[in-house]
Enzyme design. Structure first.
Site, mmCIF file in Angstrom:
data_model
loop_
_atom_site.group_PDB
_atom_site.id
_atom_site.type_symbol
_atom_site.label_atom_id
_atom_site.label_comp_id
_atom_site.label_asym_id
_atom_site.label_seq_id
_atom_site.Cartn_x
_atom_site.Cartn_y
_atom_site.Cartn_z
ATOM 1 N N ASP A 167 27.551 37.264 50.805
ATOM 2 C CA ASP A 167 26.830 36.873 51.940
ATOM 3 C C ASP A 167 25.327 37.083 51.979
ATOM 4 O OD1 ASP A 167 29.158 36.794 53.238
ATOM 5 O OD2 ASP A 167 29.044 38.694 54.366
HETATM 6 P P1 NAP Z 1 30.085 40.278 50.444
HETATM 7 O O1 NAP Z 1 29.487 39.394 51.108
HETATM 8 O O2 NAP Z 1 31.031 41.340 51.056
HETATM 9 O O3 NAP Z 1 30.735 39.813 49.090
HETATM 10 C C1 NAP Z 1 31.409 40.463 48.101
HETATM 11 C C2 NAP Z 1 32.020 39.710 47.048
HETATM 12 O O4 NAP Z 1 32.427 40.473 46.002
HETATM 13 C C3 NAP Z 1 33.216 38.994 47.626
HETATM 14 O O5 NAP Z 1 32.760 37.558 47.759
HETATM 15 C C4 NAP Z 1 34.313 39.272 46.400
HETATM 16 O O6 NAP Z 1 34.805 37.760 45.760
HETATM 17 C C5 NAP Z 1 33.543 39.830 45.301
HETATM 18 N N1 NAP Z 1 34.308 40.891 44.855
HETATM 19 C C6 NAP Z 1 34.945 41.860 45.248
HETATM 20 N N2 NAP Z 1 35.696 42.634 44.387
HETATM 21 C C7 NAP Z 1 35.025 42.180 43.115
HETATM 22 C C8 NAP Z 1 35.305 42.522 41.782
HETATM 23 N N3 NAP Z 1 36.139 43.606 41.468
HETATM 24 N N4 NAP Z 1 34.638 41.916 41.097
HETATM 25 C C9 NAP Z 1 33.603 40.753 41.108
HETATM 26 N N5 NAP Z 1 33.502 40.596 42.398
HETATM 27 C C10 NAP Z 1 34.201 40.954 43.554
HETATM 28 O O7 NAP Z 1 29.035 41.461 49.824
HETATM 29 P P2 NAP Z 1 27.434 41.658 50.031
HETATM 30 O O8 NAP Z 1 26.859 40.180 49.520
HETATM 31 O O9 NAP Z 1 27.005 42.691 49.502
HETATM 32 O O10 NAP Z 1 27.338 41.647 51.398
HETATM 33 C C11 NAP Z 1 27.500 42.649 52.353
HETATM 34 C C12 NAP Z 1 28.250 42.265 53.645
HETATM 35 O O11 NAP Z 1 28.386 43.413 54.470
HETATM 36 C C13 NAP Z 1 27.376 41.385 54.507
HETATM 37 O O12 NAP Z 1 28.141 40.547 55.478
HETATM 38 C C14 NAP Z 1 26.525 42.496 55.486
HETATM 39 O O13 NAP Z 1 26.171 42.014 56.610
HETATM 40 C C15 NAP Z 1 27.865 43.262 55.667
HETATM 41 N N6 NAP Z 1 27.456 44.750 56.145
HETATM 42 C C16 NAP Z 1 26.737 45.550 55.144
HETATM 43 C C17 NAP Z 1 26.193 46.709 55.751
HETATM 44 C C18 NAP Z 1 25.441 47.503 55.106
HETATM 45 O O14 NAP Z 1 25.063 48.694 55.513
HETATM 46 N N7 NAP Z 1 25.412 47.643 53.731
HETATM 47 C C19 NAP Z 1 26.062 46.933 57.306
HETATM 48 C C20 NAP Z 1 26.656 45.985 57.994
HETATM 49 C C21 NAP Z 1 27.463 44.947 57.477
HETATM 50 P P3 NAP Z 1 35.906 37.661 45.119
HETATM 51 O O15 NAP Z 1 37.076 38.104 46.093
HETATM 52 O O16 NAP Z 1 36.286 36.359 44.968
HETATM 53 O O17 NAP Z 1 35.897 38.377 43.921
#
Ligand code: NAP
Length: 463
Positions: free
Chosen positions: A389
């Site tokens: 994301d």
């Molecule tokens: P993400 O959008 O959740 O994507 C994580 C990706 O990691 C997934 O597409 C997944 O694809 C891949 N993945 C999972 N396990 C894996 C593994 N073992 N090896 C390789 N790839 C793997 O992560 P992000 O880009 O870090 O974004 C964070 C999200 O959380 C955002 O939507 C954000 O708004 C939300 N959020 C975060 C917080 C915070 O405080 N950090 C707070 C509120 C909301 P596959 O399954 O295809 O591998």
């Protein structure tokens, strides 16, 4: 000075030191270099606070306290050992326990004091119990959603916000009545019940993707209810600690909302985070280019500037140590390697900083989003490791996207993009990522730890 006054004096001094340590703890935790001191200061402050309370002259029997200590330890020790990725739901559980305690104390104090409760006391007691009950149930719901024992998708119905606000208005109305008539005991359980119901009702319309923000908001409520309890129990320490907790939780929620370009109202009432099945299903048909670890290693070693973008997938795979080996192997070849940190990458604020620091990656290589984004057009390779994301260009271009307007890392502006993930699954927001279909993007399909390990081996590094 008699023995009682002497004891009271010692307790006050202990509380003062504990309060100062709590303030220092928050201050030190705001920078990675001093964060460990911050944790120590917080822990010592808490031990002092407990010790001071145990010296209290009002305690006639330590048996129940000893039982509570054993029970707390039995629950607390395993909670402290959860995986880093489960910390948000663990934190929600801690809030639930704290709020449960606040609600019980508030209830006991009401029944001990009624009908002789001064107006100010009854006001803070009501705030304590409404916020405490709401936070207790709300935090349990949030933990359940994050642990996926409850459905993550928002549950909404027509007029939901009106129902929720009406419930709260009734609770506040009854609380005002109790302030004026503190003997009207029959209304107290209703206030308590509405608080508990509001905790469930206010969290069900919020999707999984917004849960960390909600947890931070509940953290703020837990702090405010604890501060209210401080007024009831006449404890300055509780007032200070509760106020610190309340304000820091609130500030954190605001920071997280800003990082997602969402207003508070939108997070709390917006029903964001719905799984968009159509976008995900449509994705399968679009072509992507994939590459092997050998090819990726060749591209990386030919680059001058590489920016690594870590995300949730790196955290789940616990790939940070392999990433450190990759950093070493590339740096040894003269490649300039930096890490781009998105404020909400992963599942809690600071998630990536903590993991990379654990792997001893130098802090000065970690660059915040606003500082690194201008560098992507001059970057040879953006290597995305388990992030999704936070790299989605739809946030800039697609007005219909639920993440439209969220600031992202502009990896698509780099000369070449490589993305390590296991398949084409979406990220937390549940939406398609057009980045994967660009001509310049190479998909490196595999587990983050395994794939990075393979690249390191190809580069002749690692242990
Ligand atoms: P993400 O959008 O959740 O994507 C994580 C990706 O990691 C997934 O597409 C997944 O694809 C891949 N993945 C999972 N396990 C894996 C593994 N073992 N090896 C390789 N790839 C793997 O992560 P992000 O880009 O870090 O974004 C964070 C999200 O959380 C955002 O939507 C954000 O708004 C939300 N959020 C975060 C917080 C915070 O405080 N950090 C707070 C509120 C909301 P596959 O399954 O295809 O591998």
């Amino acid at each position: 000075m008699n023995e009682f006054a002497g004891n009271q004096h010692i307790i006050e001094v202990i509380y003062l030191v504990a309060s100062a340590l709590f303030i220092l703890s928050l201050k030190w935790m705001s920078s990675p270099t001093t964060a460990r001191h911050g944790v120590w200061a917080g822990e010592i402050g808490m031990v002092l606070a407990i010790a001071g309370t145990l010296l209290h002259h009002g305690i006639v029997d330590y048996t129940w306290i000893a039982i509570a200590l054993v029970l707390g330890t039995i629950i607390g020790v395993p909670l402290g050992m959860v995986q880093m990725t489960a910390v948000p739901q663990r934190t929600a559980l801690s809030h639930a326990f704290g709020a449960f305690c606040v609600t019980l104390v508030g209830t006991a104090e009401f029944y001990l004091r009624t009908p002789n409760v001064p107006k100010f006391m009854m006001s803070v007691l009501s705030i304590e119990v409404i916020l405490g009950a709401l936070t207790f149930n709300g935090s349990l719901m949030a933990a359940g959603k994050l642990q996926e024992v409850l459905p993550q998708r928002p549950i909404t119905y027509k007029g939901q916000n009106v129902v929720n606000l009406t419930l709260l208005a009734i609770a506040i109305g009854l609380a005002v009545y109790l302030v004026l008539n503190p003997g009207a005991k029959q209304f107290f359980p209703i206030i308590l019940g509405i608080g508990l119901a509001a905790g469930v009702m206010m969290v069900i319309p919020i999707g999984g993707a917004d849960m960390p923000t909600v947890i931070s908001l509940l953290n703020s409520y837990a702090g405010l209810s604890a501060a209210a309890m401080g007024f009831v129990l006449n404890s300055k320490l509780l007032i200070i600690a509760g106020a610190l907790d309340g304000s820091s939780g609130f500030i954190l929620s605001v920071i997280m909302s800003k990082a997602m370009n969402r207003s508070f109202a939108n997070v709390v009432f917006g029903a964001f985070g719905q799984v968009q099945t159509s976008a995900v299903a449509g994705e399968e048909a679009k072509p992507v280019k994939s590459a092997t670890a050998e090819e990726a290693a060749a591209i990386l070693s030919a680059a001058n500037k590489v920016v690594i973008v870590p995300g949730y997938g790196m955290a789940v795979a616990q790939a940070q140590h392999k990433v450190r080996e990759l950093f070493d192997a590339l740096s040894k070849r003269g490649v300039d390697v930096r890490f781009a940190i998105h404020p909400v990458a992963g599942r809690m604020p600071g998630h990536m900083n903590v993991l990379l620091a654990e792997a001893d990656i130098p802090y000065d290589r970690l660059i915040d989003m606003e500082d690194v984004n201008g560098d992507f057009p001059q970057t040879d390779v953006a290597l995305v490791i388990g992030a999704n994301d936070v790299t989605n260009p739809a946030a800039r271009t697609d007005k219909s996207s639920p993440i439209y307007g969220m600031p992202i890392l502009d990896v698509d502006k780099a000369h070449t993009v490589m993305v390590i993930k296991r398949g084409m699954s979406p990220g937390f927001a549940g939406i398609d990522n057009p980045l994967y279909h660009l001509d310049k993007t190479l998909m490196l399909f595999g587990d983050a730890k395994g794939f990075v390990g393979n690249i390191v081996r190809e580069l002749g590094g690692g242990h």
